[in-house]
Design a protein around this motif. Structure first.
Motif, PDB file in Angstrom:
ATOM      1  N   VAL A 102       0.837  -1.202   0.000  1.00 44.60           N
ATOM      2  CA  VAL A 102       0.000   0.000   0.000  1.00 44.60           C
ATOM      3  C   VAL A 102       0.873   1.254   0.000  1.00 44.60           C
ATOM      4  CG1 VAL A 102      -1.785   1.283   1.240  1.00 44.60           C
ATOM      5  CG2 VAL A 102      -1.879  -1.216   1.157  1.00 44.60           C
ATOM      6  N   ALA A 103       1.949   1.231   0.781  1.00 46.91           N
ATOM      7  CA  ALA A 103       2.841   2.390   0.843  1.00 46.91           C
ATOM      8  C   ALA A 103       3.451   2.696  -0.523  1.00 46.91           C
ATOM      9  CB  ALA A 103       3.945   2.142   1.873  1.00 46.91           C
ATOM     10  N   ARG A 104       3.718   1.646  -1.310  1.00 46.14           N
ATOM     11  CA  ARG A 104       4.287   1.831  -2.656  1.00 46.14           C
ATOM     12  C   ARG A 104       3.209   2.157  -3.687  1.00 46.14           C
ATOM     13  NH1 ARG A 104       7.193  -2.973  -1.204  1.00 46.14           N
ATOM     14  NH2 ARG A 104       5.816  -4.175  -2.591  1.00 46.14           N
ATOM     15  N   LYS A 105       1.959   2.261  -3.249  1.00 44.51           N
ATOM     16  CA  LYS A 105       0.818   2.598  -4.102  1.00 44.51           C
ATOM     17  C   LYS A 105       0.535   1.512  -5.144  1.00 44.51           C
ATOM     18  CE  LYS A 105       1.991   7.484  -3.547  1.00 44.51           C
ATOM     19  NZ  LYS A 105       2.323   8.751  -4.230  1.00 44.51           N
ATOM     20  N   GLU A 106       0.909   0.279  -4.813  1.00 46.32           N
ATOM     21  CA  GLU A 106       0.583  -0.851  -5.681  1.00 46.32           C
ATOM     22  C   GLU A 106      -0.819  -1.370  -5.387  1.00 46.32           C
ATOM     23  OE1 GLU A 106       3.714  -3.635  -5.038  1.00 46.32           O
ATOM     24  OE2 GLU A 106       5.280  -2.245  -5.707  1.00 46.32           O
ATOM     25  N   ALA A 107      -1.430  -0.847  -4.341  1.00 47.94           N
ATOM     26  CA  ALA A 107      -2.819  -1.141  -3.991  1.00 47.94           C
ATOM     27  C   ALA A 107      -3.420   0.119  -3.394  1.00 47.94           C
ATOM     28  CB  ALA A 107      -2.902  -2.300  -2.999  1.00 47.94           C
ATOM     29  N   ALA A 110      -5.561  -1.943   1.987  1.00 43.74           N
ATOM     30  CA  ALA A 110      -5.289  -3.318   2.410  1.00 43.74           C
ATOM     31  C   ALA A 110      -6.371  -3.719   3.402  1.00 43.74           C
ATOM     32  CB  ALA A 110      -3.912  -3.435   3.047  1.00 43.74           C
ATOM     33  N   VAL A 111      -7.038  -4.818   3.106  1.00 40.39           N
ATOM     34  CA  VAL A 111      -7.992  -5.423   4.033  1.00 40.39           C
ATOM     35  C   VAL A 111      -7.424  -6.805   4.313  1.00 40.39           C
ATOM     36  CG1 VAL A 111     -10.388  -6.056   4.460  1.00 40.39           C
ATOM     37  CG2 VAL A 111      -9.866  -4.129   2.964  1.00 40.39           C
ATOM     38  N   SER A 112      -6.567  -6.897   5.330  1.00 35.80           N
ATOM     39  CA  SER A 112      -5.754  -8.098   5.493  1.00 35.80           C
ATOM     40  C   SER A 112      -5.488  -8.415   6.959  1.00 35.80           C
ATOM     41  CB  SER A 112      -4.427  -7.931   4.729  1.00 35.80           C
ATOM     42  OG  SER A 112      -3.750  -9.149   4.588  1.00 35.80           O
ATOM     43  N   TYR A 113      -6.502  -8.209   7.815  1.00 33.90           N
ATOM     44  CA  TYR A 113      -6.366  -8.522   9.241  1.00 33.90           C
ATOM     45  C   TYR A 113      -5.142  -7.793   9.819  1.00 33.90           C
ATOM     46  CZ  TYR A 113      -6.966 -11.372  13.466  1.00 33.90           C
ATOM     47  OH  TYR A 113      -7.182 -11.806  14.749  1.00 33.90           O
ATOM     48  N   LEU A 114      -5.082  -6.486   9.518  1.00 31.82           N
ATOM     49  CA  LEU A 114      -3.914  -5.690   9.893  1.00 31.82           C
ATOM     50  C   LEU A 114      -4.134  -4.926  11.190  1.00 31.82           C
ATOM     51  CD1 LEU A 114      -2.876  -4.005   6.514  1.00 31.82           C
ATOM     52  CD2 LEU A 114      -1.627  -5.801   7.736  1.00 31.82           C
ATOM     53  N   SER A 115      -3.149  -4.969  12.046  1.00 31.78           N
ATOM     54  CA  SER A 115      -3.109  -4.069  13.193  1.00 31.78           C
ATOM     55  C   SER A 115      -2.390  -2.799  12.772  1.00 31.78           C
ATOM     56  CB  SER A 115      -2.364  -4.716  14.365  1.00 31.78           C
ATOM     57  OG  SER A 115      -3.017  -5.892  14.781  1.00 31.78           O
ATOM     58  N   TYR A 123       4.054   5.043   7.214  1.00 35.12           N
ATOM     59  CA  TYR A 123       4.051   4.783   5.776  1.00 35.12           C
ATOM     60  C   TYR A 123       2.658   4.777   5.142  1.00 35.12           C
ATOM     61  CZ  TYR A 123       8.648   3.247   7.278  1.00 35.12           C
ATOM     62  OH  TYR A 123       9.883   3.197   7.857  1.00 35.12           O
ATOM     63  N   VAL A 124       1.630   4.479   5.929  1.00 35.66           N
ATOM     64  CA  VAL A 124       0.263   4.427   5.397  1.00 35.66           C
ATOM     65  C   VAL A 124      -0.691   5.069   6.390  1.00 35.66           C
ATOM     66  CG1 VAL A 124       0.700   2.293   4.095  1.00 35.66           C
ATOM     67  CG2 VAL A 124      -0.216   2.151   6.425  1.00 35.66           C
ATOM     68  N   LEU A 125      -1.901   5.320   5.924  1.00 40.76           N
ATOM     69  CA  LEU A 125      -2.963   5.789   6.799  1.00 40.76           C
ATOM     70  C   LEU A 125      -3.808   4.592   7.231  1.00 40.76           C
ATOM     71  CD1 LEU A 125      -4.082   8.885   4.694  1.00 40.76           C
ATOM     72  CD2 LEU A 125      -2.439   8.840   6.591  1.00 40.76           C
ATOM     73  N   PHE A 126      -4.501   4.726   8.370  1.00 43.86           N
ATOM     74  CA  PHE A 126      -5.335   3.637   8.859  1.00 43.86           C
ATOM     75  C   PHE A 126      -6.746   4.131   9.160  1.00 43.86           C
ATOM     76  CE2 PHE A 126      -1.214   1.694   9.869  1.00 43.86           C
ATOM     77  CZ  PHE A 126      -1.434   0.392   9.411  1.00 43.86           C
ATOM     78  N   VAL A 249      -4.622   2.421   4.145  1.00 43.51           N
ATOM     79  CA  VAL A 249      -4.963   3.253   2.987  1.00 43.51           C
ATOM     80  C   VAL A 249      -3.706   3.927   2.461  1.00 43.51           C
ATOM     81  CG1 VAL A 249      -6.424   5.154   2.175  1.00 43.51           C
ATOM     82  CG2 VAL A 249      -7.237   3.673   4.017  1.00 43.51           C
ATOM     83  N   ARG A 250      -3.644   4.112   1.146  1.00 45.04           N
ATOM     84  CA  ARG A 250      -2.510   4.802   0.552  1.00 45.04           C
ATOM     85  C   ARG A 250      -2.212   6.117   1.253  1.00 45.04           C
ATOM     86  NH1 ARG A 250      -2.822   4.794  -5.983  1.00 45.04           N
ATOM     87  NH2 ARG A 250      -1.925   6.847  -5.544  1.00 45.04           N
ATOM     88  N   PRO A 251      -0.941   6.455   1.418  1.00 48.45           N
ATOM     89  CA  PRO A 251      -0.600   7.685   2.145  1.00 48.45           C
ATOM     90  C   PRO A 251      -1.066   8.965   1.453  1.00 48.45           C
ATOM     91  CG  PRO A 251       1.342   6.732   1.086  1.00 48.45           C
ATOM     92  CD  PRO A 251       0.255   5.716   0.976  1.00 48.45           C
TER      93      PRO A 251
END
Length: 255
Positions: A102-107, A110-115, A123-126, A249-251
Protein backbone atom coordinates in the motif's frame (compact mmCIF):
# COMPACT_ATOMS: atom_id res chain seq x y z
CA UNK A 1 -17.43 -19.97 13.78
CA UNK A 2 -17.32 -18.39 17.26
CA UNK A 3 -19.82 -15.79 18.45
CA UNK A 4 -16.95 -13.33 19.00
CA UNK A 5 -15.79 -13.68 15.41
CA UNK A 6 -19.32 -13.34 14.03
CA UNK A 7 -19.79 -10.17 16.08
CA UNK A 8 -16.48 -8.82 14.75
CA UNK A 9 -17.51 -9.54 11.15
CA UNK A 10 -20.84 -7.81 11.74
CA UNK A 11 -18.99 -4.73 13.01
CA UNK A 12 -16.74 -4.85 9.96
CA UNK A 13 -19.69 -5.01 7.57
CA UNK A 14 -21.25 -2.07 9.39
CA UNK A 15 -18.06 -0.09 8.80
CA UNK A 16 -18.20 -1.01 5.10
CA UNK A 17 -21.75 0.29 4.82
CA UNK A 18 -20.69 3.53 6.48
CA UNK A 19 -17.64 3.97 4.27
CA UNK A 20 -19.57 3.18 1.11
CA UNK A 21 -22.38 5.59 1.94
CA UNK A 22 -19.83 8.38 2.42
CA UNK A 23 -18.20 7.54 -0.92
CA UNK A 24 -21.52 7.36 -2.74
CA UNK A 25 -22.75 10.63 -1.25
CA UNK A 26 -19.53 12.28 -2.30
CA UNK A 27 -20.01 10.95 -5.84
CA UNK A 28 -23.51 12.41 -6.02
CA UNK A 29 -22.75 15.84 -4.58
CA UNK A 30 -21.14 18.90 -6.08
CA UNK A 31 -18.38 19.93 -6.14
CA UNK A 32 -16.54 16.92 -7.53
CA UNK A 33 -15.59 13.87 -5.48
CA UNK A 34 -12.27 13.95 -3.63
CA UNK A 35 -9.50 13.17 -6.08
CA UNK A 36 -8.37 9.98 -4.35
CA UNK A 37 -11.90 8.53 -4.35
CA UNK A 38 -12.53 9.72 -7.92
CA UNK A 39 -9.42 7.85 -9.04
CA UNK A 40 -10.95 4.56 -7.87
CA UNK A 41 -14.33 5.36 -9.42
CA UNK A 42 -12.72 6.29 -12.74
CA UNK A 43 -10.64 3.11 -12.77
CA UNK A 44 -13.73 1.03 -12.05
CA UNK A 45 -11.61 -1.14 -9.77
CA UNK A 46 -10.35 -0.95 -6.21
CA UNK A 47 -7.03 -2.72 -5.69
CA UNK A 48 -6.95 -4.49 -2.34
CA UNK A 49 -3.72 -5.81 -0.83
CA UNK A 50 -4.18 -9.18 0.85
CA UNK A 51 -1.61 -11.39 2.54
CA UNK A 52 -0.45 -14.16 0.19
CA UNK A 53 -0.33 -16.73 2.99
CA UNK A 54 -3.62 -17.91 4.46
CA UNK A 55 -4.60 -16.90 7.99
CA UNK A 56 -7.84 -18.76 8.69
CA UNK A 57 -10.61 -17.85 9.10
CA UNK A 58 -9.84 -14.29 8.00
CA UNK A 59 -7.78 -15.06 4.90
CA UNK A 60 -8.10 -18.34 3.00
CA UNK A 61 -7.78 -19.61 -0.56
CA UNK A 62 -10.36 -21.64 -2.49
CA UNK A 63 -9.38 -24.64 -4.58
CA UNK A 64 -9.56 -22.45 -7.69
CA UNK A 65 -7.20 -19.90 -6.16
CA UNK A 66 -9.87 -17.31 -5.33
CA UNK A 67 -9.44 -15.48 -2.00
CA UNK A 68 -11.93 -16.51 0.69
CA UNK A 69 -12.62 -15.65 4.31
CA UNK A 70 -13.94 -12.67 6.22
CA UNK A 71 -11.33 -10.19 4.91
CA UNK A 72 -11.86 -10.84 1.17
CA UNK A 73 -15.63 -10.81 1.81
CA UNK A 74 -15.31 -7.42 3.46
CA UNK A 75 -13.31 -6.08 0.51
CA UNK A 76 -15.86 -7.43 -1.99
CA UNK A 77 -18.71 -5.84 -0.07
CA UNK A 78 -16.94 -2.47 -0.05
CA UNK A 79 -16.30 -2.70 -3.81
CA UNK A 80 -19.93 -3.63 -4.46
CA UNK A 81 -21.22 -0.63 -2.54
CA UNK A 82 -18.81 1.64 -4.40
CA UNK A 83 -20.00 0.18 -7.69
CA UNK A 84 -16.54 -0.98 -8.75
CA UNK A 85 -14.76 -4.29 -9.24
CA UNK A 86 -12.20 -5.61 -6.76
CA UNK A 87 -8.70 -6.75 -7.71
CA UNK A 88 -6.75 -8.56 -5.00
CA UNK A 89 -3.01 -7.96 -4.81
CA UNK A 90 -1.47 -10.99 -3.08
CA UNK A 91 2.25 -10.35 -3.57
CA UNK A 92 3.29 -10.03 0.10
CA UNK A 93 3.83 -13.00 2.40
CA UNK A 94 3.88 -10.99 5.64
CA UNK A 95 1.62 -8.40 7.25
CA UNK A 96 4.41 -5.81 7.13
CA UNK A 97 4.80 -6.67 3.45
CA UNK A 98 1.11 -5.94 2.86
CA UNK A 99 1.60 -2.49 4.40
CA UNK A 100 4.57 -1.95 2.08
CA UNK A 101 2.42 -2.79 -0.95
CA UNK A 102 0.00 0.00 0.00
CA UNK A 103 2.84 2.39 0.84
CA UNK A 104 4.29 1.83 -2.66
CA UNK A 105 0.82 2.60 -4.10
CA UNK A 106 0.58 -0.85 -5.68
CA UNK A 107 -2.82 -1.14 -3.99
CA UNK A 108 -5.42 1.41 -2.94
CA UNK A 109 -6.16 -0.21 0.41
CA UNK A 110 -5.29 -3.32 2.41
CA UNK A 111 -7.99 -5.42 4.03
CA UNK A 112 -5.75 -8.10 5.49
CA UNK A 113 -6.37 -8.52 9.24
CA UNK A 114 -3.91 -5.69 9.89
CA UNK A 115 -3.11 -4.07 13.19
CA UNK A 116 -1.97 -0.45 13.20
CA UNK A 117 0.94 0.80 15.26
CA UNK A 118 3.31 3.74 15.20
CA UNK A 119 5.85 2.10 12.90
CA UNK A 120 3.32 1.22 10.20
CA UNK A 121 1.61 4.61 10.51
CA UNK A 122 4.81 6.20 9.23
CA UNK A 123 4.05 4.78 5.78
CA UNK A 124 0.26 4.43 5.40
CA UNK A 125 -2.96 5.79 6.80
CA UNK A 126 -5.33 3.64 8.86
CA UNK A 127 -9.10 3.55 9.26
CA UNK A 128 -10.81 3.36 12.59
CA UNK A 129 -10.83 -0.22 13.97
CA UNK A 130 -13.45 -2.56 12.55
CA UNK A 131 -12.41 -5.48 14.77
CA UNK A 132 -11.36 -5.04 18.38
CA UNK A 133 -9.06 -7.68 19.77
CA UNK A 134 -6.03 -8.21 21.99
CA UNK A 135 -2.83 -10.05 21.30
CA UNK A 136 -2.79 -13.16 23.48
CA UNK A 137 0.19 -14.97 24.98
CA UNK A 138 0.13 -18.77 24.85
CA UNK A 139 2.68 -21.04 26.53
CA UNK A 140 3.63 -24.68 27.05
CA UNK A 141 2.04 -25.89 30.29
CA UNK A 142 4.67 -28.52 31.18
CA UNK A 143 7.59 -26.16 30.53
CA UNK A 144 6.10 -23.45 32.73
CA UNK A 145 5.48 -25.99 35.50
CA UNK A 146 9.19 -26.77 35.45
CA UNK A 147 10.07 -23.06 35.62
CA UNK A 148 7.73 -22.58 38.58
CA UNK A 149 9.33 -25.51 40.36
CA UNK A 150 12.92 -24.49 39.62
CA UNK A 151 12.64 -20.73 40.24
CA UNK A 152 9.62 -20.31 42.50
CA UNK A 153 7.84 -17.96 40.11
CA UNK A 154 4.06 -17.68 39.75
CA UNK A 155 3.57 -15.54 36.65
CA UNK A 156 5.05 -15.50 33.18
CA UNK A 157 6.56 -12.02 33.32
CA UNK A 158 8.66 -13.14 36.30
CA UNK A 159 10.68 -15.33 33.95
CA UNK A 160 12.60 -12.21 32.88
CA UNK A 161 14.14 -12.06 36.34
CA UNK A 162 15.52 -15.61 36.22
CA UNK A 163 18.50 -17.24 34.47
CA UNK A 164 15.98 -19.08 32.28
CA UNK A 165 15.04 -15.85 30.48
CA UNK A 166 17.70 -16.39 27.80
CA UNK A 167 16.63 -20.00 27.25
CA UNK A 168 12.86 -19.73 26.78
CA UNK A 169 12.16 -18.92 23.14
CA UNK A 170 9.01 -17.00 22.20
CA UNK A 171 7.34 -17.36 18.82
CA UNK A 172 5.80 -14.74 16.57
CA UNK A 173 4.48 -14.65 13.01
CA UNK A 174 7.11 -13.07 10.78
CA UNK A 175 6.30 -9.51 9.77
CA UNK A 176 3.60 -9.01 12.41
CA UNK A 177 3.28 -6.19 14.95
CA UNK A 178 3.98 -8.67 17.73
CA UNK A 179 7.68 -8.76 16.93
CA UNK A 180 8.07 -5.27 18.39
CA UNK A 181 5.84 -6.08 21.35
CA UNK A 182 7.81 -9.16 22.30
CA UNK A 183 11.14 -7.38 22.05
CA UNK A 184 9.75 -4.81 24.50
CA UNK A 185 8.12 -7.15 27.03
CA UNK A 186 10.52 -10.11 26.87
CA UNK A 187 13.83 -8.51 25.87
CA UNK A 188 16.01 -11.41 27.03
CA UNK A 189 14.02 -14.22 25.43
CA UNK A 190 15.13 -15.49 22.01
CA UNK A 191 12.61 -14.58 19.33
CA UNK A 192 11.58 -17.31 16.90
CA UNK A 193 9.71 -16.43 13.71
CA UNK A 194 7.12 -18.62 12.01
CA UNK A 195 5.34 -18.40 8.67
CA UNK A 196 1.96 -19.65 9.91
CA UNK A 197 -0.04 -19.82 13.12
CA UNK A 198 -0.46 -23.60 12.76
CA UNK A 199 3.32 -24.07 12.70
CA UNK A 200 3.81 -21.76 15.66
CA UNK A 201 1.14 -23.38 17.82
CA UNK A 202 2.48 -26.84 16.99
CA UNK A 203 5.92 -25.73 18.19
CA UNK A 204 4.47 -24.47 21.48
CA UNK A 205 2.48 -27.68 21.92
CA UNK A 206 5.53 -29.93 21.45
CA UNK A 207 7.83 -27.71 23.49
CA UNK A 208 10.05 -26.70 20.58
CA UNK A 209 9.35 -23.13 21.68
CA UNK A 210 8.14 -22.04 25.09
CA UNK A 211 5.48 -19.51 24.15
CA UNK A 212 4.00 -17.35 21.39
CA UNK A 213 2.12 -14.10 20.93
CA UNK A 214 -0.61 -13.58 18.34
CA UNK A 215 -4.09 -12.12 17.79
CA UNK A 216 -6.71 -13.48 20.14
CA UNK A 217 -9.37 -14.17 17.49
CA UNK A 218 -7.14 -16.47 15.47
CA UNK A 219 -5.83 -18.24 18.55
CA UNK A 220 -9.40 -18.80 19.73
CA UNK A 221 -10.33 -20.17 16.29
CA UNK A 222 -7.40 -22.60 16.26
CA UNK A 223 -8.02 -23.79 19.82
CA UNK A 224 -11.67 -24.49 18.99
CA UNK A 225 -10.69 -26.45 15.90
CA UNK A 226 -8.09 -28.43 17.88
CA UNK A 227 -9.47 -28.80 21.43
CA UNK A 228 -6.75 -31.28 22.44
CA UNK A 229 -4.25 -28.40 22.15
CA UNK A 230 -5.54 -27.08 25.49
CA UNK A 231 -4.01 -30.11 27.23
CA UNK A 232 -0.54 -28.89 26.34
CA UNK A 233 -0.98 -25.15 25.71
CA UNK A 234 -2.48 -22.48 27.97
CA UNK A 235 -3.53 -18.90 27.25
CA UNK A 236 -2.26 -16.43 29.82
CA UNK A 237 -5.19 -14.37 31.21
CA UNK A 238 -3.11 -11.32 32.12
CA UNK A 239 -0.86 -10.62 29.14
CA UNK A 240 -3.01 -8.76 26.63
CA UNK A 241 -1.79 -6.32 24.02
CA UNK A 242 -4.20 -4.19 22.04
CA UNK A 243 -4.06 -4.99 18.34
CA UNK A 244 -7.29 -3.71 16.83
CA UNK A 245 -7.80 -4.51 13.15
CA UNK A 246 -7.93 -1.67 10.61
CA UNK A 247 -7.93 -0.96 6.88
CA UNK A 248 -4.65 0.45 5.55
CA UNK A 249 -4.96 3.25 2.99
CA UNK A 250 -2.51 4.80 0.55
CA UNK A 251 -0.60 7.68 2.14
CA UNK A 252 -1.82 10.07 -0.58
CA UNK A 253 -5.49 9.07 -0.13
CA UNK A 254 -6.71 10.63 3.14
CA UNK A 255 -10.40 10.42 2.19
Amino acid sequence: MSTTLLRAIAIALGLVVGLASVFQQAAADEPAVFADIQRILDAGTIRVALRARDAAPMIMTEADGAPAGSEPDLARDLAKKLGVAVAFVRTADTYDGVVDVVARKEADIAVSYLSGGMERARYVLFSRPYIQQSGRFVYNRAWFAELKRDYGIEELRAIEGTPAATEVSVGVIAGSVYETNLARDFPHSPLREFDTLDEMMAAVRTGETFAALHGGLQIDYLMRRNPATAIYVAVDPDIRQSSDIRIAVRPDAPN
